[in-house]
Scaffold this active site. Structure first.
Site, short mmCIF file in Angstrom:
data_model
loop_
_atom_site.label_atom_id
_atom_site.label_comp_id
_atom_site.label_asym_id
_atom_site.label_seq_id
_atom_site.Cartn_x
_atom_site.Cartn_y
_atom_site.Cartn_z
N LYS A 45 0.82 -1.22 0.00
CA LYS A 45 0.00 0.00 0.00
C LYS A 45 0.86 1.26 0.00
CE LYS A 45 -4.30 -2.00 1.46
NZ LYS A 45 -3.89 -3.44 1.57
C1 LIG Z 1 -4.45 -4.53 0.82
C2 LIG Z 1 -3.63 -5.77 0.70
C3 LIG Z 1 -3.94 -6.78 -0.24
C4 LIG Z 1 -5.15 -6.71 -1.15
O1 LIG Z 1 -5.00 -5.73 -2.14
P1 LIG Z 1 -6.28 -5.22 -2.97
O2 LIG Z 1 -5.79 -4.10 -3.79
O3 LIG Z 1 -7.28 -4.79 -1.92
O4 LIG Z 1 -6.78 -6.36 -3.77
C5 LIG Z 1 -3.11 -7.88 -0.32
N1 LIG Z 1 -2.04 -8.01 0.48
C6 LIG Z 1 -1.72 -7.07 1.41
C7 LIG Z 1 -0.53 -7.30 2.29
C8 LIG Z 1 -2.49 -5.93 1.56
O5 LIG Z 1 -2.16 -5.00 2.48
#
Ligand SMILES: *Cc1c(COP(=O)(O)O)cnc(C)c1O
Length: 498
Positions: free
Chosen positions: A113
């Protein structure tokens, strides 16, 4: 080029306005009116330059109302300021010939993120200025853990912004809590609430949409904005690393220019895999998008059958960031696949909110089959994937990445398709040390997560990220908690409004 709402084709805005608004007034998501392309020659050229230049190329195609300098400033503030522990921002690790792990977790919170939330504050403050709004931006976040910390790190000390994060007092891990309570920065606030995640989210929504609160803020020269994953300003940065991965593979001689690749993504809200779809639409040669889910496998079922049904049991898993039953960003994919028919999309999502279920048209089902392959991993399969990767390659993946590795293995077994694969790795294994240690057969009686990290370091030989080891010596700044009913006062107090 402009952006329009998935639910109303007459609603047209610039990219700056789309980023400032986050979500469209009609409840729809902003989508680009046309898809810019990237040629094979350009991909070859991008292989020869660094990440920031690749980002410049992609952003300038999507944010056509931004000047080159505005984009450059945003990119440099996000990716060249030392907050990523690797100069390349992302890293590609080859497990074996044709199988690559795309490490997206070298940012300040050790999860993917950061790739978007490090740049969003800069895109947002630039957009606010461009849209002619002369206000300070206040970001409110309700978090169950990861997003809150990533948003705090992104917005920390960003000029013209304030950020306040609410988390459920007993609903986050010890490490996540420490990450948030020790947060540095002059414009940040972190507040535990006596309640669960839903209470935090409901409280934030209420404050966010209350016209009286908006008036008070406006009188004080402040406006609310949102940093959640449906904002176009979070999606665009994610397209960059897929374009970048392809360019890198060509540059490194792992594939020939024009060769197709498969992309495997551990999926929750469908944001990350949607970014890969956009890269494909732009012209990056992608054969299959492989969607990996945990036991909350609503997307596996949907991509296989065309029926989306959220009426099912919710599982709490060891890959918590994928514990989601409504994947918001799916709406954008469906809009593209149905021929940009906003009435059709409005109908589908009205049905979803009424019955928790919808069935896509035959044309969409056909398109889904061509574009995607989908699978999921149970908890045992996820742990087995961690152990297998460790044993076979001496490499350690986190629980979310393990879901992708497990789903990819099933894909290869079922299809025999050995096309070069890029597997998105969304978090450092050090973020989920308890589950990773258990998977590696080293479940034990550890004093705290730092001791677990030391043990994991011993087994994996992977460096503990600075951002996590540093936490040990930091003093918590935000120790109080408030009742659900006191959230608004907490907001006013951060903003110094009486
Ligand atoms: C948010 C997140 C995901 C999922 O990603 P999306 O874009 O919501 O599909 C997968 N792995 C981790 C570690 C995350 O923080």
């Amino acid at each position: 080029m402009y952006y329009q709402s998935t639910r109303n084709s007459d609603l047209r805005v610039s990219s700056a306005e789309a980023i400032v608004s986050g979500i469209s007034k009609d409840g729809g998501l902003f989508v680009p009116s046309e898809i810019p392309s990237v040629s094979l020659e350009e991909l070859k050229r991008l292989g020869e330059v660094g990440y920031t230049e690749r980002a410049q190329a992609v952003f300038s195609k999507f944010l056509t109302d931004f000047t080159a300098d505005e984009i450059k400033n945003c990119i440099e503030s996000a990716y060249s300021s030392g907050s990523f522990e690797t100069e390349n921002v992302m890293e590609l690790k080859e497990l074996e010939r044709g199988v690559n792990i795309l490490e997206l977790w070298h940012g300040p919170t050790c999860a993917f993120k950061d790739m978007a939330l490090q740049i969003l504050p800069h895109l947002l403050t630039t957009s606010v200025k461009k849209a002619g709004v002369d206000k300070k931006v206040c970001i409110l976040v309700a978090t169950s853990g990861d997003t809150g910390k990533a948003a705090l790190e992104g917005f920390k000390d960003a000029p013209g912004t304030e950020i306040l994060v609410f988390y459920p007092e007993n609903g986050v891990s010890a490490m996540q809590k420490l990450q948030m309570t020790t947060q540095e920065g002059k414009n940040v606030g972190v507040c535990a609430i006596k309640g669960n995640f839903d209470d935090a989210q409901t409280g934030v929504k209420k404050i966010f949409t209350d016209p009286e609160v908006a008036k008070v803020l406006s009188d004080n020269g402040i406006m609310f904005s949102s940093a959640n994953s449906i904002n176009w300003g979070r999606l665009a940065p994610q397209i960059v690393y897929y374009v970048s991965s392809y360019a890198q593979l060509v540059h490194d001689g792992k594939i020939a220019l024009g060769d197709e690749i498969n992309i495997v993504v551990p999926t929750g809200n469908f944001g990350n895999i949607l970014a890969a779809y956009y890269a494909k639409l732009m012209g990056v040669p992608v054969k299959k998008l492989i969607c990996a889910s945990n036991s909350n496998n609503v997307l596996t079922d949907f991509l296989r059958t065309g029926v989306y049904d959220r009426n099912r049991r919710f599982y709490t898993t060891i890959s918590p960031s994928m514990d989601i039953l409504v994947s918001s960003n799916l709406e954008r994919l469906l809009w593209h696949l149905c021929g940009k028919d906003s009435e059709y999309i409005s109908g589908l999502f009205a049905e979803l909110s009424k019955c928790g279920r919808f069935e896509a048209s035959e044309d969409i089902k056909k398109a889904l089959k061509e574009l995607f392959s989908a699978d999921f991993c149970t908890e045992d399969e996820t742990k087995a994937a961690i152990a297998e990767v460790n044993k076979k390659y001496g490499y350690t993946v986190d629980t979310h990445t393990a879901v992708a590795v497990g789903a990819y293995k099933k894909y290869v077994q079922a299809t025999g398709d050995k096309t070069t694969a890029v597997i998105a790795s969304t978090a450092s294994p050090y973020k989920f040390p308890a589950a990773v240690l258990e998977a590696l057969g080293a479940k034990g009686d550890y004093r705290d997560e730092f001791e677990m990290a030391d043990k994991l370091c011993e087994i994996s030989g992977m460096k503990i990220p600075r951002a996590l080891s540093e936490l040990k010596n930091k003093k918590p700044r935000f120790t109080g908690s408030v009742e659900k009913s006191e959230m608004l006062e907490a907001v006013y107090s951060l903003l110094k409004i009486k």
